[in-house]
Enzyme design. Structure first.
Site, short mmCIF file in Angstrom:
data_model
loop_
_atom_site.label_atom_id
_atom_site.label_comp_id
_atom_site.label_asym_id
_atom_site.label_seq_id
_atom_site.Cartn_x
_atom_site.Cartn_y
_atom_site.Cartn_z
N THR A 125 50.11 57.04 64.07
CA THR A 125 50.94 57.33 65.25
C THR A 125 50.60 56.46 66.45
O THR A 125 49.44 56.04 66.63
CB THR A 125 50.78 58.81 65.65
OG1 THR A 125 51.29 58.99 66.97
CG2 THR A 125 49.33 59.24 65.67
N GLU A 127 50.22 57.60 69.25
CA GLU A 127 49.26 58.36 70.06
C GLU A 127 47.87 57.73 69.99
O GLU A 127 47.05 57.90 70.89
CB GLU A 127 49.14 59.80 69.54
CG GLU A 127 50.27 60.71 69.93
CD GLU A 127 50.32 61.01 71.43
OE1 GLU A 127 49.33 61.57 71.94
OE2 GLU A 127 51.33 60.67 72.05
N TYR A 149 44.27 65.38 68.55
CA TYR A 149 45.23 64.93 67.53
C TYR A 149 45.11 63.43 67.29
O TYR A 149 45.03 62.96 66.15
CB TYR A 149 46.65 65.29 68.00
CG TYR A 149 47.77 64.62 67.24
CD1 TYR A 149 48.16 65.07 65.98
CD2 TYR A 149 48.46 63.53 67.78
CE1 TYR A 149 49.20 64.45 65.28
CE2 TYR A 149 49.50 62.91 67.09
CZ TYR A 149 49.87 63.37 65.84
OH TYR A 149 50.89 62.76 65.15
N LYS A 153 44.07 61.46 63.90
CA LYS A 153 44.96 60.46 63.31
C LYS A 153 44.28 59.10 63.19
O LYS A 153 44.52 58.35 62.24
CB LYS A 153 46.23 60.32 64.16
CG LYS A 153 47.28 61.40 63.89
CD LYS A 153 48.00 61.15 62.57
CE LYS A 153 49.06 62.19 62.29
NZ LYS A 153 49.66 62.09 60.96
P1 NAP Z 1 56.40 68.02 61.69
O1 NAP Z 1 57.88 68.25 61.80
O2 NAP Z 1 55.51 68.79 62.58
O3 NAP Z 1 55.99 68.28 60.17
C1 NAP Z 1 54.66 68.37 59.78
C2 NAP Z 1 54.57 68.85 58.35
O4 NAP Z 1 53.20 69.04 58.02
C3 NAP Z 1 55.25 70.20 58.12
O5 NAP Z 1 55.87 70.19 56.85
C4 NAP Z 1 54.07 71.15 58.12
O6 NAP Z 1 54.29 72.33 57.40
C5 NAP Z 1 53.03 70.31 57.43
N1 NAP Z 1 51.69 70.84 57.63
C6 NAP Z 1 51.08 71.16 58.78
N2 NAP Z 1 49.85 71.64 58.57
C7 NAP Z 1 49.67 71.63 57.23
C8 NAP Z 1 48.61 72.01 56.38
N3 NAP Z 1 47.48 72.52 56.84
N4 NAP Z 1 48.78 71.87 55.06
C9 NAP Z 1 49.93 71.38 54.56
N5 NAP Z 1 50.98 71.00 55.32
C10 NAP Z 1 50.84 71.13 56.64
O7 NAP Z 1 56.07 66.48 61.91
P2 NAP Z 1 57.03 65.21 61.73
O8 NAP Z 1 57.64 64.90 63.04
O9 NAP Z 1 57.86 65.39 60.55
O10 NAP Z 1 55.94 64.08 61.50
C11 NAP Z 1 55.54 63.71 60.20
C12 NAP Z 1 54.21 62.99 60.27
O11 NAP Z 1 54.31 61.84 61.06
C13 NAP Z 1 53.08 63.80 60.89
O12 NAP Z 1 51.90 63.44 60.24
C14 NAP Z 1 53.04 63.33 62.32
O13 NAP Z 1 51.76 63.53 62.87
C15 NAP Z 1 53.38 61.88 62.13
N6 NAP Z 1 54.04 61.25 63.24
C16 NAP Z 1 55.16 61.78 63.79
C17 NAP Z 1 55.80 61.13 64.82
C18 NAP Z 1 57.04 61.70 65.41
O14 NAP Z 1 57.43 61.23 66.49
N7 NAP Z 1 57.73 62.60 64.76
C19 NAP Z 1 55.29 59.92 65.28
C20 NAP Z 1 54.17 59.39 64.68
C21 NAP Z 1 53.55 60.06 63.65
P3 NAP Z 1 54.94 73.63 58.09
O15 NAP Z 1 56.41 73.35 58.13
O16 NAP Z 1 54.56 74.71 57.19
O17 NAP Z 1 54.35 73.71 59.46
O1 G4F Z 2 57.43 65.49 72.69
P1 G4F Z 2 56.00 65.46 72.92
O2 G4F Z 2 55.30 66.74 72.75
O3 G4F Z 2 55.44 64.32 72.00
P2 G4F Z 2 54.08 63.49 71.99
O4 G4F Z 2 53.00 64.21 72.66
O5 G4F Z 2 54.39 62.14 72.50
O6 G4F Z 2 53.77 63.44 70.44
C1 G4F Z 2 54.76 63.19 69.47
O7 G4F Z 2 54.86 61.82 69.22
C2 G4F Z 2 53.69 61.21 68.68
C3 G4F Z 2 53.95 59.73 68.52
O8 G4F Z 2 53.59 59.07 69.68
C4 G4F Z 2 53.38 61.89 67.37
F1 G4F Z 2 52.29 61.32 66.82
C5 G4F Z 2 53.16 63.35 67.57
O9 G4F Z 2 52.94 63.97 66.30
C6 G4F Z 2 54.40 63.94 68.21
O10 G4F Z 2 55.45 63.86 67.29
O11 G4F Z 2 55.69 64.94 74.38
C7 G4F Z 2 56.23 63.76 74.89
C8 G4F Z 2 55.89 63.61 76.35
C9 G4F Z 2 54.41 63.89 76.66
O12 G4F Z 2 53.96 62.94 77.56
C10 G4F Z 2 54.41 65.25 77.31
O13 G4F Z 2 53.38 65.48 78.24
O14 G4F Z 2 56.60 64.61 77.05
C11 G4F Z 2 55.75 65.21 78.02
N1 G4F Z 2 56.28 66.53 78.35
C12 G4F Z 2 56.71 66.90 79.58
N2 G4F Z 2 57.10 68.16 79.55
C13 G4F Z 2 56.38 67.57 77.55
C14 G4F Z 2 56.91 68.61 78.32
N3 G4F Z 2 56.09 67.71 76.26
C15 G4F Z 2 56.35 68.92 75.68
N4 G4F Z 2 56.09 69.05 74.37
N5 G4F Z 2 56.84 69.97 76.40
C16 G4F Z 2 57.13 69.86 77.71
O15 G4F Z 2 57.59 70.82 78.34
#
Ligand code: NAP
Ligand code: G4F
Length: 764
Positions: A125, A127, A149, A153
């Site tokens: 990520t 992050e 987190y 990662k």
């Molecule tokens: P998500 O919607 O939160 O999905 C996470 C998945 O992991 C869900 O299926 C969840 O299951 C499963 N999980 C959580 N804890 C677990 C455990 N202990 N054992 C087995 N499964 C578990 O995340 P996403 O947005 O699809 O992201 C997919 C991956 O990409 C993650 O690794 C995330 O950190 C990474 N990532 C995401 C972003 C982003 O912007 N979306 C960016 C960079 C990296 P449940 O449904 O049961 O909770």
């Molecule tokens: O949507 P966020 O919670 O995403 P964040 O923290 O960037 O993380 C997501 O993206 C990562 C990739 O860079 C993934 F690795 C990670 O698993 C996840 O998918 O927050 C985005 C931004 C942050 O700066 C946060 O402080 O939005 C700001 N924010 C402001 N108000 C808020 C809020 N975030 C959340 N969740 N809720 C708020 O009310």
């Protein structure tokens, strides 16, 4: 067909990636964990919940990770599971380290043990860059993680890189920047905003409370990012890739765009509160995906503005349909019906009849805990825990009366490699040709009709049709596929599924379906028959051939009982099952295949062009007379089987202690049941002679007897051959004339234990 295992299939990315993989023709396995409210709504929204093979697994549970690899036997693993919400990682830092970080080493270790050729993808990520000072971030930018987190990662990222280099495995990382969609979790800021905007626009809410509005992120559309990660695993070499849009926008910009979509002024509705601020904030992320553009030929297409609009529109439409009285897609707290869940608990006992569902199951015969039949390398050391009980139970429901195994071994492991090849011997080739002849006598086939053989093995049956038709087969064992493809139209390397058939032959039906020596192997015969009904042309026929119960009981053929064959059908129990699905048996024939089989011809009940033959009622009457509806008939069989075991063991044990040399003749798959049940092993039986050179140098599982060629066995001239394919004994007598005339003897275990020599046949 490629197989992929996706961890975290219930999440945003898992759902989209699975859809893409299914569209590319992959067989997709996905892990999910038990949660108090089932969360398959994303898979349901994409209408793929029935197409994915689900495996229960938690990232902190090594056993379930191993199991998921074992069950899926994948070509590619996409590790998407993680505790992915940054805010919570401050509150559950240790859990986050375990799930998001350490678990990746567990998966990599499991993968090394299972098959180091599996390609591995790790979801890294942006992050990890944390509070870096660079204008844009790429694969070379240093990391300054700023949350538990991000640290977890980063650990996962580095361990993947280290394993790649240390063990020369294909392990790649995608450093993905924020990617969003209508399937995004509700706590992430993008979805929190679009959902609130939808509610506000419909008068359901009047404010949106957020945290830091100044933070800037590089936001893209999740669907496109999943396409990129598939590309990452299709490269020639494993590597790390940044995936992003290259644009950065503040949270406040996201808010403004979202309110603009519904024509409202965001300033009137949005407030901030301290509780939504992070202890450490990352102010600015903006990626540079030059490497992805050059090497993966990947570029994002959806603009920031478009992304926000897609999400707002979808949330508005969901809330509107809610107001119209429809359920939300995520209001799905039950396990949807027809999920395919591969639970290792399925190896435990059934409590209901697999055909009629009644719980009146009576124990009949136990052949003990056995390894599923196999031939293994010399250095293979079997693990006791892989033994599965071989126990027969009888269904007490009058109309059904199905004899079946109480326990079940994982289907995948049984069929990954299959030892029996149809085309190997002349007798079997003729037997299969006899089936197609009997079909072509009963039905006229015209060009382009589809004939489907389920469990087509090496394609011998399909190739024996005389008519010019489309020859289609399903075969799960990969080692048979190349041969099966010769001279056939389409061979699908999988278990039979209607979905899979329709994928290759949309809107087409089969004129003939054959399922030879496989129907008794099904863990869920009802869903199989449902698929057949939907696949078979209404004027078509289905031919089932498999070992028949009466000869098995008459000949005490307990070696028919193997982990593969879960059911032991009579005509009556088969009729009961088929009729409950609107099918009808119109003819039945008996033959000698496998020491006694029946061939059953089936049609749709609505098809009145085909007459029901007398053979059906005649056999049903014979079954009644034989006592197939009586439990006692089966208990008597069990008694006879146990006495054969005693006689056989005592004789071999005694002769072996008298210095006599005993070899097995014909290391058959079924023979492994006999050897294990009768406690015969390499101490008592020195070697096993076989014709199939693939088995030479291997050992019989559990009994550990080394397999050699028949020629070598003849030269070594043992005192006895224990005949495992005993129903072919007359044929062997002829073939081993010289051995017998030189004083050698056959030990024939069934139908009755006997010793055969050149001049005499004696019972011990
Ligand atoms: P998500 O919607 O939160 O999905 C996470 C998945 O992991 C869900 O299926 C969840 O299951 C499963 N999980 C959580 N804890 C677990 C455990 N202990 N054992 C087995 N499964 C578990 O995340 P996403 O947005 O699809 O992201 C997919 C991956 O990409 C993650 O690794 C995330 O950190 C990474 N990532 C995401 C972003 C982003 O912007 N979306 C960016 C960079 C990296 P449940 O449904 O049961 O909770
Ligand atoms: O949507 P966020 O919670 O995403 P964040 O923290 O960037 O993380 C997501 O993206 C990562 C990739 O860079 C993934 F690795 C990670 O698993 C996840 O998918 O927050 C985005 C931004 C942050 O700066 C946060 O402080 O939005 C700001 N924010 C402001 N108000 C808020 C809020 N975030 C959340 N969740 N809720 C708020 O009310």
């Amino acid at each position: 067909m490629k197989k992929a295992l996706v961890t975290g299939v219930t999440g945003q990315d898992g759902a989209y990636l699975s859809k893409i993989l299914l569209e590319k023709g992959y067989k997709v396995y996905g892990t999910f964990r038990r949660v108090s409210t089932p969360n398959f709504w994303r898979l349901q929204t994409l209408d793929i919940h029935t197409k994915i093979h689900l495996i229960p697994a938690d990232l902190i549970d090594m056993g379930s990770l191993l199991e998921s690899l074992k069950v899926s036997d994948p070509d590619e693993v996409y590790n998407l599971a993680a505790s992915s919400y940054v805010g919570t990682s401050f509150e559950e830092a240790v859990a986050n380290a375990e799930i998001t970080g350490l678990a990746v080493t567990k998966i990599l270790e499991a993968l090394l043990h299972q098959n180091p050729n599996i390609k591995f993808y790790q979801a890294s990520t942006s992050e990890m860059y944390g509070n870096n000072k660079f204008k844009t971030q790429n694969e070379e930018t240093p990391f300054y993680p700023a949350s538990p987190y991000a640290i977890s990662k980063l650990y996962a990222h580095w361990i993947t890189n280290v394993y790649r280099k240390s063990y020369d495995i294909f392990a790649s990382c995608g450093i993905l920047f924020n990617h969003e969609s209508p399937l995004r979790g509700m706590e992430f800021v993008s979805r929190k905003i679009t959902n609130a905007v939808a509610e506000i626009s419909l008068g359901l809410k009047d404010k949106l409370v957020l945290g830091n509005l100044k933070a800037k992120r590089d936001w893209g559309f999740a669907v496109e990012y999943m396409d990129a990660i598939h590309k990452i695993l299709q490269q020639d070499k494993p590597d790390n890739f940044v995936i992003c849009t290259g644009e950065s926008h503040a949270v406040s910009e996201f808010v403004k765009e979202a309110f603009d979509v519904v024509g409202l002024n965001w300033k009137k509705y949005v407030k901030t509160e301290k509780k939504f601020f992070r202890p450490i904030e990352i102010d600015y992320l903006r990626g540079n995906a030059k490497k992805a553009a050059e090497q993966l030929k990947w570029k994002p297409k959806t603009t920031f503005k478009k992304l926000v609009k897609i999400m707002v529109d979808e949330d508005v439409s969901r809330w509107k349909s809610f107001l119209d009285g429809k359920a939300f897609p995520w209001d799905a707290p039950l396990y949807p019906k027809s999920l395919k869940i591969h639970s290792k608990l399925k190896m435990s006992a059934i409590t209901e009849c697999r055909s009629c569902g009644t719980s009146d199951l009576f124990p009949i015969l136990s052949l003990g805990n056995q390894y599923p039949s196999n031939f293994v390398d010399e250095d293979f050391s079997p693990n006791e825990k892989d033994k599965i009980p071989l126990e027969l139970v009888f269904c007490g429901k009058k109309e059904c009366g199905l004899l079946q195994l109480k326990h079940m071994a994982s289907r995948e492991s049984l069929y990954k490699r299959y030892w029996f090849r149809s085309g190997l011997n002349e007798t079997m080739r003729k037997a299969l040709q006899d089936i197609t002849e009997s079909i072509e006598k009963r039905i006229t086939l015209s060009q382009d009709d589809i004939v489907l053989d389920i469990g087509c093995n090496d394609g011998t049956l399909l190739r024996s049709y005389q008519s010019n038709v489309q020859l289609v087969g399903f075969e799960p064992a990969s080692n048979l596929i190349d041969e099966a493809k010769h001279g056939t139209t389409k061979i699908i390397n999988d278990f039979f599924l209607l979905d899979e058939f329709e994928k290759h032959f949309p809107n087409e039906k089969c004129k003939v379906i054959t399922s030879i020596a496989m129907f008794y192997d099904l863990e869920d015969p009802n869903s199989f028959v449902t698929d057949i009904v939907n696949c078979l042309d209404q004027s078509g026929i289905w031919v089932i051939q498999m070992a028949y119960l009466i000869p098995m009981l008459e000949q005490n053929a307990f070696d028919n009982i193997v982990h593969e064959h879960l059911q032991y059908y009579s005509l009556k129990s088969l009729k009961n099952l088929l009729e409950s699905h609107g099918l009808e048996i119109f003819d039945v024939e008996l033959n000698d295949v496998y020491g006694g089989s029946f061939r059953v011809f089936v049609k749709n009940k609505k098809n009145d062009q085909i007459q029901i033959q007398n053979s059906v009622n005649e056999l049903l009457t014979k079954e009644e007379q034989f006592g197939l509806s009586e439990k006692q008939t089966y208990l008597d069989f069990a008694k006879r089987v146990n006495s054969i075991k005693d006689e056989l063991y005592d004789f071999i044990n005694q002769e072996s202690s008298n210095g006599k040399i005993i070899y097995v003749y014909g290391a058959s798959t079924k023979g492994n049941t006999l050897l294990q049940f009768c406690n015969l092993n390499d101490k008592l039986i020195k070697k096993a002679a076989d014709r199939d050179s693939v088995k030479f140098g291997k050992r019989t599982i559990g009994s550990n007897i080394p397999i050699i060629s028949e020629e070598q066995a003849r030269q070594e001239n043992p005192d006895y051959f224990l005949i495992l394919p005993w129903h072919l004994v007359e044929f062997f007598k002829e073939r081993e004339k010289e051995f017998l005339s030189n004083g050698g003897k056959f030990i024939v275990p069934m139908p009755k234990f006997k010793i055969m020599s050149n001049n005499e046949t004696s019972h011990s």
